[in-house]
Structures are given as C-alpha cells and as structure tokens.
Design an enzyme around this catalytic site. Structure first.
Site, short mmCIF file in Angstrom:
data_model
loop_
_atom_site.label_atom_id
_atom_site.label_comp_id
_atom_site.label_asym_id
_atom_site.label_seq_id
_atom_site.Cartn_x
_atom_site.Cartn_y
_atom_site.Cartn_z
N PHE A 157 9.57 -96.92 -20.32
CA PHE A 157 9.37 -98.28 -19.80
C PHE A 157 10.44 -99.25 -20.25
CE2 PHE A 157 7.33 -98.88 -23.98
CZ PHE A 157 7.83 -100.14 -24.32
N LYS A 181 11.06 -89.71 -11.66
CA LYS A 181 9.69 -90.15 -11.96
C LYS A 181 9.84 -91.28 -12.97
CE LYS A 181 6.67 -90.08 -14.57
NZ LYS A 181 6.23 -91.36 -15.19
N GLU A 184 5.49 -95.33 -15.17
CA GLU A 184 4.44 -95.95 -14.34
C GLU A 184 4.20 -97.41 -14.72
OE1 GLU A 184 4.24 -93.74 -16.66
OE2 GLU A 184 2.27 -93.61 -17.63
N SER A 234 9.23 -91.18 -25.80
CA SER A 234 8.83 -91.07 -27.21
C SER A 234 8.99 -89.62 -27.71
CB SER A 234 7.38 -91.52 -27.37
OG SER A 234 6.56 -90.69 -26.58
N CYS A 289 15.48 -98.05 -28.28
CA CYS A 289 15.58 -96.86 -29.13
C CYS A 289 16.73 -96.99 -30.12
CB CYS A 289 15.78 -95.62 -28.28
SG CYS A 289 17.38 -95.59 -27.48
N GLU A 391 8.18 -95.24 -35.96
CA GLU A 391 8.82 -96.11 -34.97
C GLU A 391 7.79 -97.16 -34.53
OE1 GLU A 391 9.58 -94.61 -30.92
OE2 GLU A 391 11.52 -95.62 -31.01
P1 NAD Z 1 6.58 -92.32 -23.31
O1 NAD Z 1 6.98 -91.09 -24.00
O2 NAD Z 1 5.19 -92.81 -23.46
O3 NAD Z 1 6.80 -92.17 -21.72
C1 NAD Z 1 8.04 -91.71 -21.19
C2 NAD Z 1 7.76 -90.97 -19.89
O4 NAD Z 1 6.92 -89.85 -20.15
C3 NAD Z 1 7.05 -91.82 -18.85
O5 NAD Z 1 7.65 -91.59 -17.59
C4 NAD Z 1 5.62 -91.32 -18.90
O6 NAD Z 1 4.97 -91.40 -17.65
C5 NAD Z 1 5.76 -89.88 -19.34
N1 NAD Z 1 4.63 -89.42 -20.14
C6 NAD Z 1 3.87 -90.18 -20.96
N2 NAD Z 1 2.91 -89.40 -21.54
C7 NAD Z 1 3.09 -88.15 -21.08
C8 NAD Z 1 2.41 -86.91 -21.31
N3 NAD Z 1 1.39 -86.82 -22.15
N4 NAD Z 1 2.87 -85.82 -20.67
C9 NAD Z 1 3.91 -85.89 -19.84
N5 NAD Z 1 4.57 -87.04 -19.57
C10 NAD Z 1 4.18 -88.16 -20.19
O7 NAD Z 1 7.65 -93.44 -23.73
P2 NAD Z 1 7.62 -95.00 -23.42
O8 NAD Z 1 6.54 -95.63 -24.22
O9 NAD Z 1 7.64 -95.23 -21.95
O10 NAD Z 1 9.06 -95.44 -23.98
C11 NAD Z 1 9.30 -95.78 -25.31
C12 NAD Z 1 9.88 -94.62 -26.09
O11 NAD Z 1 11.09 -94.18 -25.48
C13 NAD Z 1 10.25 -95.02 -27.51
O12 NAD Z 1 9.83 -94.01 -28.38
C14 NAD Z 1 11.77 -95.10 -27.48
O13 NAD Z 1 12.42 -94.89 -28.71
C15 NAD Z 1 12.09 -94.03 -26.50
N6 NAD Z 1 13.42 -94.19 -25.94
C16 NAD Z 1 14.39 -93.33 -26.37
C17 NAD Z 1 15.69 -93.48 -25.91
C18 NAD Z 1 16.78 -92.55 -26.38
O14 NAD Z 1 17.85 -92.56 -25.81
N7 NAD Z 1 16.54 -91.74 -27.40
C19 NAD Z 1 15.99 -94.50 -24.99
C20 NAD Z 1 14.97 -95.34 -24.56
C21 NAD Z 1 13.68 -95.17 -25.05
#
Ligand code: NAD
Length: 507
Positions: A157, A181, A184, A234, A289, A391
């Site tokens: 997000f 994808k 959401e 994450s 991140c 985090e």
């Molecule tokens: P998230 O992991 O909750 O969601 C990321 C994606 O995974 C979304 O599209 C979501 O729909 C999907 N998803 C969520 N739960 C899932 C599940 N159980 N099974 C399969 N798919 C699932 O992350 P977020 O809260 O949207 O974003 C924040 C996180 O992203 C933070 O931890 C941040 O550090 C990380 N991030 C990392 C980088 C990097 O380059 N390392 C860059 C940006 C963000």
C-alpha cells in the site's frame, strides 16, 4: 484518449485483454481516504476465476509481444513516459487521495516511478547478449536474452504508483506480458496509470490488472502459466510468496519489511543530520521500507542531536493532505494501522523507554475522522525492546545510545532485517568501517534515505529480501529474461571457398 476515473470511483474494474471488466466475485473491499476516513471506492476481492481470465489473456498476448522488436517496445514506453508527465499532477493527487501522502511526497514518488520507465527505454542496449569468435577453433559462441512469458507483480500500500512502476515497465520492455495485483488498499493509482499504458499503444492483453487479497495472490502463485513473480510487502508475506512461488516452479523476487539504522557520530554536522533524520523517520508518516526508525548516536553525539530532533519533530505540522494544504505529515493508511502503531508506542512505554514526544494525541480539527498520528520519539531504548526490534511502519523514532561505532555496528548484526543503514559523520575512516561492516544491503553516508534510483538495484538483505535478482537496475533485466547460449560451427566444404559458386557469383 482522455484519462477518466469513471471506472474506478465506485467499484474498481479488472483490466483483462485490454478491456475494463467486472469481477466475477461478489465480495468487495473498500478504499478509504485516510485524511477523512471516507470510503472513496470499492475493490473486488478477486478469486481464481478472475485470475485465470487475466493470466490466460496475458499468455495469449505473449507470442506477438515477444516478437515485437525491442526498439518498438521501447517506443511505446517512450509514449507512456510522456503521458505520465502529462498526467503527473492527476496521478500525484490520486496517490495522495488513496494513500494520504503529502502532495510533495506523492509527486516525488511519481517521479521515481517515471525514472524506471526512463531506465527501461535503454532496453536494446540493456538486453544485449555477449559473443565471442573462435572460442574453440572455428567455433563461435553467443548468448541472447529472451523474455519469460507471463510475469506477475504483487504490491504493497505504501507507494501506490511507484512500487508497481518498479516492475512492469522493465518486464514489458523485456518482452513479457504482465498481470498486476495492486494493494487492495490503494488500487486507484494503478488503474489510472493503466489507462495511460493503453493510450500509449500497448497491445491488448500485454498488461492486465486483477484486484484482491490472499485468494487472488494464491491463484497467481500457483497458476501454471505464470513464469515469474515480483513481490513487495511485509516480511511474513514476502517469505510466503517466495516459498510458495518457487515451490510451484516460478522465478521469484520478494522484497520484505525493514528496520533501518541511523548512526550518528560525534563529528556529524548537527543541523544537516537532524534535517535528514527528520525526513527519513517522519516522511510519508514513516510508512517507507527505507524509513530510518532507529537513531543511534555514538558517544557525545546524543547531547546535541536528541534535543534538536525533538525540536524539529515538535515543529512539524500534521494534517489532511487531500485538500492540497501544505502540511509536513499526513495520516497513516487505515484505522487498523493507527491502532497497531499506537499499541506499539504503548508497548515501548511499558518496556521502559522514555517518550520524548508523543504523537498519539494529535488533533486535526478539519478532519476529525482521519487516521492521524504525530511524530513520536523514544529515548533510552535498548536492544530487545519491541520498538527496537519490530518494524513499526509509522512516525516513530527510537533512540538507542551507544558508546562506540563498534557497538553501533553490532546492533545491525542482531537485526533480522537488512534493507538500509545510514551513517552521519565527517570521518572517511568511520564511514568506511560502517560501509564495510554494517549488516544491510543499502548504505547511506550522510544520506538519510539511501533508496537507489532506477539505474541501481534495490539490494535488501536478510529478511528484507528473498530471492537472487533484485528489483531495479541491470538485475531486473536479468530477472525478467532468460538466456539462450548458441554455439556455432560452419564446416569448410571446399578446400578453397572462392571456388564455391556462391562466392564466384559475388565476384
Ligand atoms: P502486505 O504484506 O500486507 O501486503 C502486500 C501485498 O500482499 C498486498 O498486495 C496484499 O494484498 C498481499 N497480501 C497480504 N496478505 C497476504 C496473504 N496472507 N497472502 C498472500 N498475499 C497477501 O504489506 P503492506 O502492509 O501492503 O505494505 C507494507 C510493507 O511493505 C512493510 O513491511 C514495508 O516495509 C514493505 N515494503 C517493502 C519494500 C522493499 O523494497 N523492501 C518497499 C515497500 C514496502
């Protein structure tokens, strides 16, 4: 074609085979404006049926797109780049509306995304193989890079436009087709940008969008026609994506969460260091991140830095970002996330950290239902505390005081993440020690947020990345292509080739 948002204001549509379609699901989630808490769109929580439609269309479009010369693919991307510039403000405003970033932060994120398109425009050079004559007697050898097929992007997000743009401009220009994808929570920016891809002349089915959460992701991870998966999110989900995707034979690059360290040496320039830490810790409300969330002053550095940081944080304005008002910090993404960050602040207090500035009671009078939290700083935190290990992904900075650079660097060894780490110093020696020894993949020296620009890879380590080839830069070209090696020998059929009729005919 004019860009309209008519397809996304009520319920987001899926982009499949060049057409905006309704999902086959009856289950919908909501997209909220974090500044006000109001629902601004509905998002279908797609399942396997929608995913199969999208992947099948992408698979159908692949052969012709892969045969399109790289230069022609790049020309479409050139048009796309110019459309991104034309619609720059509209995209930035959409990012702000669905995510809550300040408009300045949103603009900067769109610019970073456009740079990835600029990188991808060099595709004819970037994709070139290698060749050598006479690797053995009369034998020549060459490598050529081929696209993979259907590639998938699953995004978080926190950067609604930029993180998806890390992926598909490169994947597409390499000759792959793509299914995105988006998160959401923030699908609107991606839908808007997809219209520009279509307007740029991308053939139908080359770029597709499905929406949803776990069900859609699982269908993508296990679909037989998907070749590669790029994920950002994450750490627990990043690990799951890597394990599931690779178990199903996909190539996977999977970037996870982070806890980024900022070491401050006693000789650092106080004013510039404070400004950089403030931007790193509280920029984008800490939802980055690469946000610096641990400030680690060494020795006497704390005496000047900590009070100056508190003054800088107190001076920051927090408010709604959707009306274009000039504030320093906007809301966090959702009410649930606000509750999570708040509970981590409470945990920090219960574990004995000293709260120097508390963002929990910030009031935004013109947006009482927004998800706001002010800048928060803890001092006297210790390794092992939750706020030091986990985090937080909010505007919370924890200060860990240390006596030596060795002690500060050792903190990195215990950290399960490994995205970024930064040092502020005027000593080349200290900077070199830090650069060489710190346990993280992206290093900043007097740079608050060492997020690489498009031409360099995003080189997270440890639990911040699962896979081999990182996102961005030349590694992304390797990720989205496979090599073919050809070894060639032409037999000499006549003693004197000039007796050959072909050669005779050439005179
Ligand atoms: P998230 O992991 O909750 O969601 C990321 C994606 O995974 C979304 O599209 C979501 O729909 C999907 N998803 C969520 N739960 C899932 C599940 N159980 N099974 C399969 N798919 C699932 O992350 P977020 O809260 O949207 O974003 C924040 C996180 O992203 C933070 O931890 C941040 O550090 C990380 N991030 C990392 C980088 C990097 O380059 N390392 C860059 C940006 C963000």
């Amino acid at each position: 074609m004019a860009v309209t948002q008519s397809n996304v204001v009520t319920a987001c549509k899926l982009l499949i085979g060049g057409k905006w379609l309704d999902s086959s699901t009856t289950e919908y989630g909501t997209v909220t404006n974090p500044s006000t808490g109001e629902v601004i769109a509905r998002v279908p929580m797609s399942g396997g049926q929608d995913v199969d439609r999208a992947v099948t269309e992408a698979h159908k479009a692949f052969p012709e797109w892969a045969e399109t010369p790289a230069v022609e693919r790049a020309r479409i991307m050139m048009k796309f780049r110019s459309l991104l510039e034309t619609h720059y403000e509209e995209i930035a405003k959409t990012v702000t509306r669905e995510h809550g970033k300040t408009i300045a932060e949103a603009r900067a994120s769109v610019s970073r995304g456009i740079e990835v398109v600029e990188f991808a425009l060099g595709i004819p050079s970037l994709i070139m193989g290698q060749s050598i004559e006479n690797i053995a007697r009369n034998v020549d050898c060459e490598t050529i890079r081929h696209p993979l097929g259907v590639c998938v992007g699953i995004t978080p997000f926190n950067f609604p436009a930029m993180v998806p743009l890390w992926m598909y401009p490169v994947a597409l220009t390499c000759g792959n087709t793509f299914v995105l994808k988006p998160s959401e929570k923030v699908p609107l920016s991606s839908c808007l940008i997809a219209e520009l891809l279509l307007e740029a002349g991308l053939p139908d089915g080359v770029f597709n969008i499905v929406h949803g959460g776990k069900e859609a992701v699982d269908a993508l991870l296990t679909h037989g026609l998907v070749k590669a998966i790029s994920f950002v999110g994450s750490t627990p989900i990043a690990r799951y994506i890597y394990q599931t995707g690779t178990a199903h034979g996909k190539r996977v690059q999977s970037a996870g969460g982070a806890k980024n360290h900022i070491i401050i040496m006693p000789d650092a320039d106080v004013a510039q260091t404070v400004q950089a830490i403030q931007a790193s810790a509280f920029g984008c409300a800490g939802e980055r991140c690469m946000a610096g969330s641990l400030a680690i002053p060494v020795g006497k550095a704390a005496d000047a830095i900590v009070p100056a940081l508190v003054d800088a944080a107190k001076a920051m304005s927090v408010g709604r970002t959707d009306t274009g008002s000039q504030v320093d910090m906007g809301p966090v993404i959702t009410h649930e996330h606000l509750v999570r960050v708040t509970s981590l602040i409470e945990k920090g207090l219960s574990e004995g950290a000293q709260l120097l500035i508390d963002g929990r009671n910030v009031k935004v009078v013109d947006a009482p239902k927004g998800f706001f939290l002010g800048p928060t700083i803890f001092d006297k935190t210790r390794p092992g505390m939750s706020i030091v290990r986990e985090e937080i992904f909010g505007p919370v900075l924890s200060v860990v005081r240390t006596d030596s650079i060795e002690e500060a660097v050792a903190l990195g060894k215990d950290c399960p993440y490994g995205n970024g780490a930064v040092i502020f110093t005027n000593s080349g020696r200290a900077a070199r020690e830090f650069k060489h020894h710190f346990n993280a993949g992206m290093i900043g020296i007097n740079v608050g947020v060492p997020a690489p620009m498009a031409w360099f890879p995003f080189t997270g380590w440890n639990n911040s990345f699962f896979g081999d080839l990182h996102i961005q830069g030349q590694e992304s070209i390797y990720f989205y292509t496979q090599q073919k090696m050809t070894m060639t020998r032409w037999f000499e059929q006549t003693k004197n080739k000039f007796q050959d009729p072909i050669w005779k005919a050439r005179g």
